[in-house]
Design a protein around this motif. Structure first.
Motif, short mmCIF file in Angstrom:
data_model
loop_
_atom_site.label_atom_id
_atom_site.label_comp_id
_atom_site.label_asym_id
_atom_site.label_seq_id
_atom_site.Cartn_x
_atom_site.Cartn_y
_atom_site.Cartn_z
N GLY A 132 118.16 -53.49 19.57
CA GLY A 132 118.10 -53.89 18.29
C GLY A 132 117.10 -52.90 17.32
N ILE A 133 116.22 -53.54 16.34
CA ILE A 133 115.39 -52.68 15.72
C ILE A 133 114.41 -52.01 16.54
CG2 ILE A 133 113.79 -54.60 15.04
CD1 ILE A 133 113.93 -53.54 12.03
N ARG A 134 114.25 -52.33 17.53
CA ARG A 134 113.25 -51.54 18.32
C ARG A 134 113.47 -49.91 18.54
NH1 ARG A 134 109.00 -54.55 20.43
NH2 ARG A 134 109.57 -56.69 20.71
N THR A 135 114.92 -49.98 18.56
CA THR A 135 115.55 -48.59 18.97
C THR A 135 116.55 -48.25 17.79
OG1 THR A 135 117.11 -49.62 20.71
CG2 THR A 135 114.94 -48.61 21.40
N THR A 136 117.78 -48.36 18.19
CA THR A 136 118.89 -48.33 17.16
C THR A 136 120.02 -49.21 17.19
OG1 THR A 136 119.98 -46.63 18.48
CG2 THR A 136 118.30 -45.79 16.87
N GLY A 137 119.94 -50.38 18.18
CA GLY A 137 120.70 -51.13 18.28
C GLY A 137 121.33 -51.66 16.97
N ASP A 138 120.53 -52.12 16.19
CA ASP A 138 121.07 -52.57 14.92
C ASP A 138 121.51 -51.53 13.94
OD1 ASP A 138 118.63 -50.85 14.66
OD2 ASP A 138 118.21 -51.77 12.30
N LEU A 139 121.56 -50.47 14.05
CA LEU A 139 122.11 -49.06 13.44
C LEU A 139 123.58 -48.92 13.65
CD1 LEU A 139 119.45 -46.74 12.80
CD2 LEU A 139 120.01 -48.68 11.45
N VAL A 140 123.63 -48.70 15.46
CA VAL A 140 125.03 -48.78 16.03
C VAL A 140 125.75 -49.99 15.69
CG1 VAL A 140 125.85 -48.61 18.23
CG2 VAL A 140 124.02 -47.23 17.76
N ALA A 141 125.26 -51.16 15.76
CA ALA A 141 126.18 -52.55 15.50
C ALA A 141 126.60 -52.38 14.00
CB ALA A 141 125.18 -53.75 15.74
N ARG A 142 125.73 -51.93 13.31
CA ARG A 142 126.29 -51.84 11.61
C ARG A 142 127.38 -51.06 11.48
NH1 ARG A 142 123.97 -53.84 7.47
NH2 ARG A 142 122.07 -54.24 8.52
N MET A 143 127.46 -49.81 12.36
CA MET A 143 128.57 -48.87 12.02
C MET A 143 129.79 -49.42 12.71
SD MET A 143 127.13 -46.84 10.33
CE MET A 143 128.71 -45.75 9.89
N GLN A 144 129.53 -50.25 13.99
CA GLN A 144 130.64 -50.79 14.49
C GLN A 144 131.30 -51.79 13.67
OE1 GLN A 144 128.37 -51.85 18.30
NE2 GLN A 144 130.32 -51.40 19.12
N LEU A 145 130.53 -52.70 12.95
CA LEU A 145 131.05 -53.72 12.01
C LEU A 145 131.68 -53.16 10.55
CD1 LEU A 145 128.35 -56.43 12.68
CD2 LEU A 145 130.84 -56.39 13.12
N ALA A 146 130.77 -51.91 10.07
CA ALA A 146 131.27 -51.58 8.84
C ALA A 146 132.36 -50.61 8.67
CB ALA A 146 129.79 -50.85 8.00
N ARG A 147 132.33 -49.77 9.75
CA ARG A 147 133.39 -48.76 9.90
C ARG A 147 134.34 -49.04 11.04
NH1 ARG A 147 131.04 -43.84 7.61
NH2 ARG A 147 130.35 -44.42 5.62
N LYS A 148 134.41 -50.12 11.67
CA LYS A 148 135.10 -50.31 12.82
C LYS A 148 135.06 -49.30 14.07
CE LYS A 148 136.72 -53.85 10.41
NZ LYS A 148 135.66 -54.63 9.91
N MET A 149 133.85 -48.72 14.18
CA MET A 149 133.99 -47.73 15.05
C MET A 149 133.74 -48.24 16.55
SD MET A 149 131.31 -45.13 13.65
CE MET A 149 131.60 -44.10 12.08
N ARG A 150 134.17 -47.55 17.65
CA ARG A 150 133.89 -47.89 18.90
C ARG A 150 132.54 -47.84 19.42
NH1 ARG A 150 137.85 -51.04 21.09
NH2 ARG A 150 137.79 -50.07 22.93
N LEU A 151 132.20 -48.08 20.42
CA LEU A 151 130.57 -48.03 20.64
C LEU A 151 130.32 -46.47 20.86
CD1 LEU A 151 127.92 -49.47 21.06
CD2 LEU A 151 128.65 -49.77 23.52
N PRO A 152 131.21 -45.90 21.69
CA PRO A 152 130.62 -44.43 21.55
C PRO A 152 130.84 -43.63 20.54
CG PRO A 152 132.41 -44.94 23.49
CD PRO A 152 132.30 -46.00 22.48
#
Length: 118
Positions: free
Chosen positions: A21-41
């Motif tokens: 999550g916010i301890r690293t970048t999990g929140d940022l990666v999840a936001r990109m998955q939701l906002a831009r419909k990106m796959r995890l990699p």
């Protein structure tokens, strides 16, 4: 990992929350998955590129704590003078080039132009 282990809960939480999550970048990666419909990699690569770090650094809490403080995009424990709440979200939106509804709503109330959908 009993009640006397001071790191017992943090280990369980780290494992349960994957990238931290916010301890690293999990929140940022999840936001990109939701906002831009990106796959995890793809989302990880995008965030790593925007932050200027390697893919391995994305899940390193020590590296990311320092970088999040430097970029002023929010950290787990409040640090006096650093961004929190909507201020941190606004910085994240600008850094990643995404539209965050609550930030746009605040800008609208302040009379600032909204960011185009991307």
């Amino acid at each position: 990992m009993g009640t006397g282990d001071p790191t017992g809960m943090s280990v369980g939480h780290a494992l349960a929350s994957s990238m931290g999550g916010i301890r690293t970048t999990g929140d940022l990666v999840a936001r990109m998955q939701l906002a831009r419909k990106m796959r995890l990699p793809e989302a990880k690569a995008y965030v790593a590129d925007k932050l200027g770090v390697s893919l391995l650094d994305l899940s390193d809490s020590t590296v990311m704590r320092d970088l999040r403080e430097e970029l002023d995009i929010g950290v787990v424990t409040a640090v006096p003078g650093t961004a929190k709440g909507l201020e941190a979200k606004a910085r994240i939106a600008e850094l990643l080039g995404v539209r965050i509804n609550c930030v746009e709503r605040l800008k609208g109330k302040m009379g600032a132009p909204p960011q185009p959908r991307g």
